[in-house]
Design a protein around this motif. Sequence first.
Motif, PDB file in Angstrom:
ATOM      1  N   VAL A 100       7.809  29.815  -5.487  1.00 16.99           N
ATOM      2  CA  VAL A 100       6.674  30.665  -5.150  1.00 16.99           C
ATOM      3  C   VAL A 100       6.377  30.470  -3.664  1.00 16.99           C
ATOM      4  O   VAL A 100       6.405  29.343  -3.170  1.00 16.99           O
ATOM      5  N   GLY A 101       6.106  31.554  -2.967  1.00 15.95           N
ATOM      6  CA  GLY A 101       5.732  31.470  -1.561  1.00 15.95           C
ATOM      7  C   GLY A 101       4.216  31.474  -1.420  1.00 15.95           C
ATOM      8  O   GLY A 101       3.535  32.238  -2.094  1.00 15.95           O
ATOM      9  N   LEU A 102       3.703  30.600  -0.574  1.00 15.83           N
ATOM     10  CA  LEU A 102       2.265  30.529  -0.307  1.00 15.83           C
ATOM     11  C   LEU A 102       2.021  31.019   1.111  1.00 15.83           C
ATOM     12  O   LEU A 102       2.464  30.388   2.076  1.00 15.83           O
ATOM     13  N   LEU A 103       1.326  32.137   1.234  1.00 19.92           N
ATOM     14  CA  LEU A 103       1.026  32.704   2.548  1.00 19.92           C
ATOM     15  C   LEU A 103      -0.187  31.991   3.126  1.00 19.92           C
ATOM     16  O   LEU A 103      -1.246  31.952   2.495  1.00 19.92           O
ATOM     17  N   VAL A 104      -0.019  31.389   4.326  1.00 19.82           N
ATOM     18  CA  VAL A 104      -1.096  30.621   4.959  1.00 19.82           C
ATOM     19  C   VAL A 104      -1.272  31.091   6.399  1.00 19.82           C
ATOM     20  O   VAL A 104      -0.375  31.698   6.986  1.00 19.82           O
ATOM     21  N   ASP A 105      -2.439  30.779   6.996  1.00 22.26           N
ATOM     22  CA  ASP A 105      -2.715  31.190   8.372  1.00 22.26           C
ATOM     23  C   ASP A 105      -1.798  30.484   9.368  1.00 22.26           C
ATOM     24  O   ASP A 105      -1.295  31.105  10.305  1.00 22.26           O
ATOM     25  N   ALA A 106      -1.608  29.180   9.201  1.00 24.13           N
ATOM     26  CA  ALA A 106      -0.753  28.414  10.115  1.00 24.13           C
ATOM     27  C   ALA A 106      -0.421  27.080   9.472  1.00 24.13           C
ATOM     28  O   ALA A 106      -1.238  26.511   8.750  1.00 24.13           O
ATOM     29  N   VAL A 107       0.776  26.578   9.749  1.00 17.95           N
ATOM     30  CA  VAL A 107       1.166  25.249   9.286  1.00 17.95           C
ATOM     31  C   VAL A 107       0.891  24.272  10.413  1.00 17.95           C
ATOM     32  O   VAL A 107       1.196  24.547  11.575  1.00 17.95           O
ATOM     33  N   ASN A 108       0.303  23.119  10.086  1.00 18.41           N
ATOM     34  CA  ASN A 108      -0.018  22.119  11.104  1.00 18.41           C
ATOM     35  C   ASN A 108       1.055  21.045  11.223  1.00 18.41           C
ATOM     36  O   ASN A 108       1.937  21.145  12.048  1.00 18.41           O
ATOM     37  N   GLU A 109       0.948  19.997  10.390  1.00 19.41           N
ATOM     38  CA  GLU A 109       1.833  18.848  10.511  1.00 19.41           C
ATOM     39  C   GLU A 109       1.901  18.120   9.180  1.00 19.41           C
ATOM     40  O   GLU A 109       1.143  18.402   8.262  1.00 19.41           O
ATOM     41  N   VAL A 110       2.814  17.151   9.110  1.00 20.75           N
ATOM     42  CA  VAL A 110       2.882  16.268   7.949  1.00 20.75           C
ATOM     43  C   VAL A 110       2.086  15.017   8.296  1.00 20.75           C
ATOM     44  O   VAL A 110       2.278  14.432   9.369  1.00 20.75           O
ATOM     45  N   VAL A 111       1.185  14.625   7.400  1.00 21.04           N
ATOM     46  CA  VAL A 111       0.344  13.455   7.645  1.00 21.04           C
ATOM     47  C   VAL A 111       0.476  12.488   6.468  1.00 21.04           C
ATOM     48  O   VAL A 111       0.801  12.890   5.351  1.00 21.04           O
ATOM     49  N   ASP A 112       0.231  11.215   6.756  1.00 15.81           N
ATOM     50  CA  ASP A 112       0.195  10.192   5.709  1.00 15.81           C
ATOM     51  C   ASP A 112      -1.255   9.989   5.300  1.00 15.81           C
ATOM     52  O   ASP A 112      -2.123   9.779   6.153  1.00 15.81           O
ATOM     53  N   ILE A 113      -1.517  10.039   4.012  1.00 13.17           N
ATOM     54  CA  ILE A 113      -2.860   9.771   3.488  1.00 13.17           C
ATOM     55  C   ILE A 113      -2.695   8.779   2.346  1.00 13.17           C
ATOM     56  O   ILE A 113      -1.984   9.064   1.374  1.00 13.17           O
ATOM     57  N   THR A 114      -3.318   7.639   2.460  1.00 12.32           N
ATOM     58  CA  THR A 114      -3.219   6.633   1.402  1.00 12.32           C
ATOM     59  C   THR A 114      -4.055   7.079   0.199  1.00 12.32           C
ATOM     60  O   THR A 114      -5.055   7.784   0.366  1.00 12.32           O
ATOM     61  N   PRO A 115      -3.672   6.670  -0.995  1.00 11.84           N
ATOM     62  CA  PRO A 115      -4.474   7.032  -2.178  1.00 11.84           C
ATOM     63  C   PRO A 115      -5.922   6.557  -2.052  1.00 11.84           C
ATOM     64  O   PRO A 115      -6.832   7.210  -2.566  1.00 11.84           O
TER      65      PRO A 115
ATOM     66  N   MET B 226       0.846  -1.181   0.000  1.00 21.19           N
ATOM     67  CA  MET B 226       0.000   0.000   0.000  1.00 21.19           C
ATOM     68  C   MET B 226       0.893   1.247   0.000  1.00 21.19           C
ATOM     69  O   MET B 226       1.775   1.385   0.818  1.00 21.19           O
ATOM     70  N   GLN B 227       0.653   2.111  -0.958  1.00 20.64           N
ATOM     71  CA  GLN B 227       1.449   3.327  -1.059  1.00 20.64           C
ATOM     72  C   GLN B 227       0.818   4.448  -0.234  1.00 20.64           C
ATOM     73  O   GLN B 227      -0.359   4.733  -0.376  1.00 20.64           O
ATOM     74  N   GLU B 228       1.615   5.035   0.648  1.00 22.41           N
ATOM     75  CA  GLU B 228       1.133   6.198   1.403  1.00 22.41           C
ATOM     76  C   GLU B 228       1.854   7.422   0.891  1.00 22.41           C
ATOM     77  O   GLU B 228       3.029   7.369   0.555  1.00 22.41           O
ATOM     78  N   LEU B 229       1.144   8.506   0.839  1.00 22.48           N
ATOM     79  CA  LEU B 229       1.737   9.763   0.426  1.00 22.48           C
ATOM     80  C   LEU B 229       1.673  10.718   1.595  1.00 22.48           C
ATOM     81  O   LEU B 229       0.728  10.701   2.370  1.00 22.48           O
ATOM     82  N   GLN B 230       2.696  11.548   1.697  1.00 26.55           N
ATOM     83  CA  GLN B 230       2.750  12.494   2.801  1.00 26.55           C
ATOM     84  C   GLN B 230       2.352  13.888   2.319  1.00 26.55           C
ATOM     85  O   GLN B 230       2.749  14.318   1.236  1.00 26.55           O
ATOM     86  N   TYR B 231       1.602  14.555   3.180  1.00 22.37           N
ATOM     87  CA  TYR B 231       1.109  15.895   2.878  1.00 22.37           C
ATOM     88  C   TYR B 231       1.384  16.816   4.060  1.00 22.37           C
ATOM     89  O   TYR B 231       1.180  16.426   5.215  1.00 22.37           O
ATOM     90  N   LEU B 232       1.821  18.024   3.756  1.00 23.76           N
ATOM     91  CA  LEU B 232       1.917  19.059   4.779  1.00 23.76           C
ATOM     92  C   LEU B 232       0.533  19.666   4.906  1.00 23.76           C
ATOM     93  O   LEU B 232      -0.053  20.081   3.905  1.00 23.76           O
TER      94      LEU B 232
ATOM     95  N   GLY C 220      -8.108  16.493  -4.498  1.00 22.94           N
ATOM     96  CA  GLY C 220      -9.071  15.595  -3.880  1.00 22.94           C
ATOM     97  C   GLY C 220      -9.294  15.947  -2.425  1.00 22.94           C
ATOM     98  O   GLY C 220      -8.731  16.915  -1.914  1.00 22.94           O
ATOM     99  N   LEU C 221     -10.126  15.150  -1.771  1.00 27.55           N
ATOM    100  CA  LEU C 221     -10.392  15.323  -0.346  1.00 27.55           C
ATOM    101  C   LEU C 221      -9.835  14.113   0.393  1.00 27.55           C
ATOM    102  O   LEU C 221     -10.314  12.990   0.213  1.00 27.55           O
ATOM    103  N   GLY C 222      -8.811  14.353   1.198  1.00 24.11           N
ATOM    104  CA  GLY C 222      -8.216  13.267   1.967  1.00 24.11           C
ATOM    105  C   GLY C 222      -8.950  13.099   3.279  1.00 24.11           C
ATOM    106  O   GLY C 222      -9.310  14.075   3.928  1.00 24.11           O
ATOM    107  N   LYS C 223      -9.177  11.833   3.647  1.00 20.87           N
ATOM    108  CA  LYS C 223      -9.885  11.557   4.900  1.00 20.87           C
ATOM    109  C   LYS C 223      -8.876  11.314   6.010  1.00 20.87           C
ATOM    110  O   LYS C 223      -7.987  10.479   5.895  1.00 20.87           O
ATOM    111  N   LEU C 224      -9.017  12.079   7.103  1.00 21.41           N
ATOM    112  CA  LEU C 224      -8.193  11.928   8.294  1.00 21.41           C
ATOM    113  C   LEU C 224      -9.129  11.769   9.479  1.00 21.41           C
ATOM    114  O   LEU C 224      -9.795  12.720   9.853  1.00 21.41           O
TER     115      LEU C 224
END
Length: 158
Positions: free
Chosen positions: A89-104, A1-7, A124-128
């Motif tokens: 390119v810089g992306l201005l955001v309110d706050a950075v949370n964490e890196v999470v694994d979300i499977t496809p 199972m491939q997991e991808l990481q997202y900030l 897409g919409l990742g489910k956490l």
Amino acid sequence: MQELQYLTFLLSEELFGLGILYIKEIIEFESVTHVPMMPDYIPGVINLRGNVVPVIDLNARFYKKKTETNRKTCIIITEVKMENEIIDVGLLVDAVNEVVDITPESIEEPPSFGSKIRLDFIQGLGKLENKFVIILKVNQILELSELQAIQESSSNVM
């Protein structure tokens, strides 16, 4: 199972995600240099170790309201493909949370209705657990013509 990481990061109290392979670094927001004739969602540029990097206010881009800066406000430095070159390119955001694994398998197609954001920005919409993460397509946040205008304006600043 491939997991991808997202900030994950917050924009207007919504949770967003961006693949970590697109992220170069995260810096604390201090200030930007305003450049005349830029779209409303580009508050200016920053000097990142001698390089001019345009900053996109994602709240302004998605929700038509400026980000209110505070001690949690960050700029995510990412790479965007532009024809034959890659620009930072810089992306201005309110706050950075964490890196999470979300499977496809945990990523759903974006809804075709009711979204406040243009669907071409959303991968897409990742489910956490009990919440969703709106996963962005970084290369779609800016259109090619906008990137060229930014790059030309940025080179005039130097």
